[in-house]
Design a protein around this motif. Structure first.
Motif, mmCIF file in Angstrom:
data_model
loop_
_atom_site.group_PDB
_atom_site.id
_atom_site.type_symbol
_atom_site.label_atom_id
_atom_site.label_comp_id
_atom_site.label_asym_id
_atom_site.label_seq_id
_atom_site.Cartn_x
_atom_site.Cartn_y
_atom_site.Cartn_z
ATOM 1 N N GLU A 1 19.648 1.909 42.460
ATOM 2 C CA GLU A 1 18.627 0.981 41.952
ATOM 3 C C GLU A 1 17.834 1.335 40.727
ATOM 4 N N LEU A 2 18.225 2.652 40.440
ATOM 5 C CA LEU A 2 17.186 3.394 39.124
ATOM 6 C C LEU A 2 17.740 2.466 37.946
ATOM 7 N N GLY A 3 16.499 2.324 37.073
ATOM 8 C CA GLY A 3 16.717 1.434 35.868
ATOM 9 C C GLY A 3 17.531 2.433 35.024
ATOM 10 N N PHE A 4 18.267 1.663 33.992
ATOM 11 C CA PHE A 4 19.380 2.263 33.156
ATOM 12 C C PHE A 4 19.519 1.376 31.868
ATOM 13 N N VAL A 5 19.621 2.020 31.003
ATOM 14 C CA VAL A 5 19.691 1.337 29.504
ATOM 15 C C VAL A 5 21.333 1.249 29.114
ATOM 16 N N ILE A 6 21.784 0.308 28.612
ATOM 17 C CA ILE A 6 23.070 0.380 28.390
ATOM 18 C C ILE A 6 23.434 -0.347 27.126
ATOM 19 N N PRO A 7 23.836 0.727 25.939
ATOM 20 C CA PRO A 7 24.115 0.404 24.779
ATOM 21 C C PRO A 7 25.447 -0.400 24.855
ATOM 22 N N PRO A 8 25.998 -0.998 23.641
ATOM 23 C CA PRO A 8 27.267 -1.688 23.461
ATOM 24 C C PRO A 8 28.071 -0.461 23.486
ATOM 25 N N PHE A 9 29.439 -0.524 23.899
ATOM 26 C CA PHE A 9 30.512 0.636 24.172
ATOM 27 C C PHE A 9 30.486 1.379 23.071
ATOM 28 N N ASP A 10 30.662 0.867 21.778
ATOM 29 C CA ASP A 10 30.935 1.658 20.607
ATOM 30 C C ASP A 10 29.603 2.592 20.095
ATOM 31 N N GLU A 11 28.559 2.097 20.617
ATOM 32 C CA GLU A 11 27.401 2.938 20.400
ATOM 33 C C GLU A 11 27.284 4.074 21.314
ATOM 34 N N GLN A 12 27.698 3.977 22.345
ATOM 35 C CA GLN A 12 28.110 4.769 23.405
ATOM 36 C C GLN A 12 28.680 6.074 22.821
ATOM 37 N N GLU A 13 30.001 5.384 22.564
ATOM 38 C CA GLU A 13 30.825 6.574 21.654
ATOM 39 C C GLU A 13 30.041 7.406 20.614
ATOM 40 N N GLN A 14 29.403 6.689 19.643
ATOM 41 C CA GLN A 14 28.734 7.463 18.585
ATOM 42 C C GLN A 14 27.815 8.082 19.059
ATOM 43 N N ILE A 15 26.865 7.774 20.098
ATOM 44 C CA ILE A 15 25.913 8.748 20.789
ATOM 45 C C ILE A 15 26.581 10.036 21.280
ATOM 46 N N CYS A 16 27.631 9.857 22.001
ATOM 47 C CA CYS A 16 28.309 10.906 22.548
ATOM 48 C C CYS A 16 28.901 12.004 21.530
ATOM 49 N N GLN A 17 29.594 11.498 20.529
ATOM 50 C CA GLN A 17 29.827 12.430 19.533
ATOM 51 C C GLN A 17 28.717 13.094 18.835
ATOM 52 N N TYR A 18 27.608 12.405 18.484
ATOM 53 C CA TYR A 18 26.563 13.038 17.851
ATOM 54 C C TYR A 18 26.179 13.973 18.663
ATOM 55 N N LEU A 19 25.965 13.649 19.990
ATOM 56 C CA LEU A 19 25.169 14.812 20.926
ATOM 57 C C LEU A 19 26.401 15.962 20.957
ATOM 58 N N SER A 20 27.652 15.781 21.254
ATOM 59 C CA SER A 20 28.517 16.901 21.429
ATOM 60 C C SER A 20 28.541 17.678 20.022
ATOM 61 N N ASP A 21 28.273 17.365 18.892
ATOM 62 C CA ASP A 21 28.115 18.116 17.643
ATOM 63 C C ASP A 21 26.620 18.929 17.667
ATOM 64 N N LYS A 22 25.515 18.199 18.002
ATOM 65 C CA LYS A 22 24.093 18.879 18.083
ATOM 66 C C LYS A 22 24.091 19.897 19.454
ATOM 67 N N LEU A 23 24.714 19.537 20.294
ATOM 68 C CA LEU A 23 24.684 20.455 21.545
ATOM 69 C C LEU A 23 25.346 21.737 21.473
ATOM 70 N N LYS A 24 26.441 21.730 20.463
ATOM 71 C CA LYS A 24 26.980 22.815 20.447
ATOM 72 C C LYS A 24 26.173 23.735 19.342
ATOM 73 N N VAL A 25 25.519 23.147 18.684
ATOM 74 C CA VAL A 25 24.445 24.043 17.773
ATOM 75 C C VAL A 25 23.632 24.872 18.493
ATOM 76 N N PHE A 26 22.839 24.018 19.375
ATOM 77 C CA PHE A 26 22.027 24.576 20.372
ATOM 78 C C PHE A 26 22.652 25.592 21.525
ATOM 79 N N SER A 27 23.702 25.204 21.714
ATOM 80 C CA SER A 27 24.494 26.329 22.567
ATOM 81 C C SER A 27 24.999 27.643 21.960
ATOM 82 N N ASN A 28 25.218 27.582 20.757
ATOM 83 C CA ASN A 28 25.451 28.650 20.082
ATOM 84 C C ASN A 28 24.293 29.644 19.735
#
Length: 429
Positions: A361-388
């Motif tokens: 029942e927790l509130g959740f925000v749902i972007p269009p599927f193609d935006e989800q894919e873009q966000i996931c790719q963006y985070l993958s690139d950014k989080l690798k930098v932080f991880s390093n």
């Protein structure tokens, strides 16, 4: 350490931690140098939680944290220049005390003290803190360094390691002349303070990087990647404003939750499939509950650390696994799940737990599927930098800690001669 030479002359010794020591040094067991006592029981009416004119002497217990104070007492039982050594938990952790203090096993009323003293075996088993009081003129700082970095206490293996007064007594230490002990201590105080400052800076950097990482995730999964997109109020307190064209719903709109199961009947020693608990993989199984990408949630115990896994796997009965709907990427769900207000979802008990119903029942925000894919790719690139960056900082800390240990060990066992060292003119020790 390269700038310091060895002593000119050494003599052989029969000790575990060295083959030879400087010729003018001695060795002796701790019991020859110190009166070794166990911390006692503290009477309720003799201490206060806060420092006051009446209760001004610190009380220590199980001092794995050198600065941790249990409270303050009216009557200190131990003098300055003593050393406390942890008898349980992080066994052998030594702290030099330059002030009068008290050290306790546990807080007891007189009635329970009497019972425990009758049960002498149990009384010994609960010793948490040992106190070493000098019997001769010695520098407690030097010997606390020696205990921490040189002595390897061979405690009996158990769920919680233990060290008694009798067990610690025979361990041998190196004994330079008193003035040399003090010089070595001054040198180590100076050098380790510099190393500790550098370590603190790296730890602060890691904390800042983790906070920045969390902020990047939060902005990406709740605000999107387009800074010019019109926004709307989500109606969900922890989400705030979200892009106008995003759908706001419930977690149940993007996934189904399944219960984990007891793994004992399918457990195997090797091979098979991973079994996930709240901390990750900890067993292997001959069967699997799900095949694919899934977000895992703790049902009991650790409920605030979701995991993203893929492939064939099993989850324990205190974990939920999930099946994402066609309108959502598990990767995106996982990153939004890192922001969930788990403190509002879990029970306020000794063992926190969370129900499927509350989670779904927790509130959740749902972007269009193609935006989800873009966000996931963006985070993958950014989080690798932080991880390093975090990895480099952690490696730097490890190297500095290793140098710290090696420096102390070399100084207190006579592998380097620091007698020519002088404190910088602008520093007061």
């Amino acid at each position: 350490m390269a700038k310091y030479q060895r002593y000119e002359e050494y003599r052989e010794v029969d000790v575990e931690w060295a083959d030879a020591i400087p010729v003018h040094w001695k060795t002796a067991s701790l019991s020859k140098l110190f009166m070794i006592k166990a911390g006692g029981d503290l009477q309720v009416n003799l201490f206060s939680d806060i420092k006051s004119e009446e209760c001004q002497y610190p009380i220590y217990t199980n001092a794995n944290d050198s600065k941790a104070i249990y409270g303050y007492t009216k009557k200190p039982n131990f003098p300055a220049n003593a050393i406390t050594v942890s008898g349980r938990g992080e066994v052998g952790f030594a702290v030099y005390r330059n002030h009068e203090f008290d050290a306790i096993i546990r807080l007891l009323s007189g009635y329970y003290q009497a019972i425990i003293r009758l049960l002498s075996g149990y009384y010994q088993a609960i010793i948490r803190l040992l106190v070493l009081i000098p019997l001769v003129n010695c520098d407690g700082r030097y010997f606390s360094h020696f205990i921490n970095e040189v002595i390897d206490f061979n405690v009996q293996s158990s769920a919680i390691g233990q060290l008694s007064t009798l067990q610690i007594s025979p361990y041998k230490v190196a004994i330079p002349p008193y003035q040399e002990q003090s010089l070595i201590s001054d040198y180590l105080d100076h050098e380790t303070a510099q190393i500790d400052t550098l370590i603190d800076k790296q730890q602060t950097l890691i904390q800042l990087l983790r906070e920045k990482r969390q902020a990047v995730i939060s902005h990406a999964v709740t605000k999107g990647l387009n800074p010019d997109v019109p926004m709307k109020d989500s109606g969900v307190e922890w989400l705030g404003e979200v892009p106008e064209h995003w759908e706001v719903g419930r977690l149940k709109n993007v996934l189904r939750i399944r219960n984990g199961r007891d793994y004992k009947e399918v457990e195997v020693e090797s091979g098979g499939y991973p079994v996930y608990g709240s901390g990750g993989i900890f067993k292997r199984s001959s069967d699997y509950l799900f095949d694919g990408e899934s977000v895992l949630f703790g049902r009991k115990g650790t409920v605030d650390k979701p995991l993203l896994v893929s492939g064939k796997f099993w989850t324990v009965d205190t974990m939920f696994y999930s099946e994402a709907s066609s309108n959502a990427k598990p990767n995106y769900i996982y990153h939004q799940a890192l922001l969930f207000p788990f403190d509002q979802l879990s029970t306020n008990t000794a063992l926190p737990s969370m129900t499927q119903e509350n989670l779904l029942e927790l509130g959740f925000v749902i972007p269009p599927f193609d935006e989800q894919e873009q966000i996931c790719q963006y985070l993958s690139d950014k989080l690798k930098v932080f991880s390093n960056l975090v990895s480099k900082a952690e490696q730097a800390i490890q190297l500095m800690q290793e140098r710290r240990t090696a420096l102390i060990s070399a100084a207190v066992t006579g592998k380097i001669d620091v007698r020519g060292w002088r404190a910088p003119d602008d520093e007061v020790l």
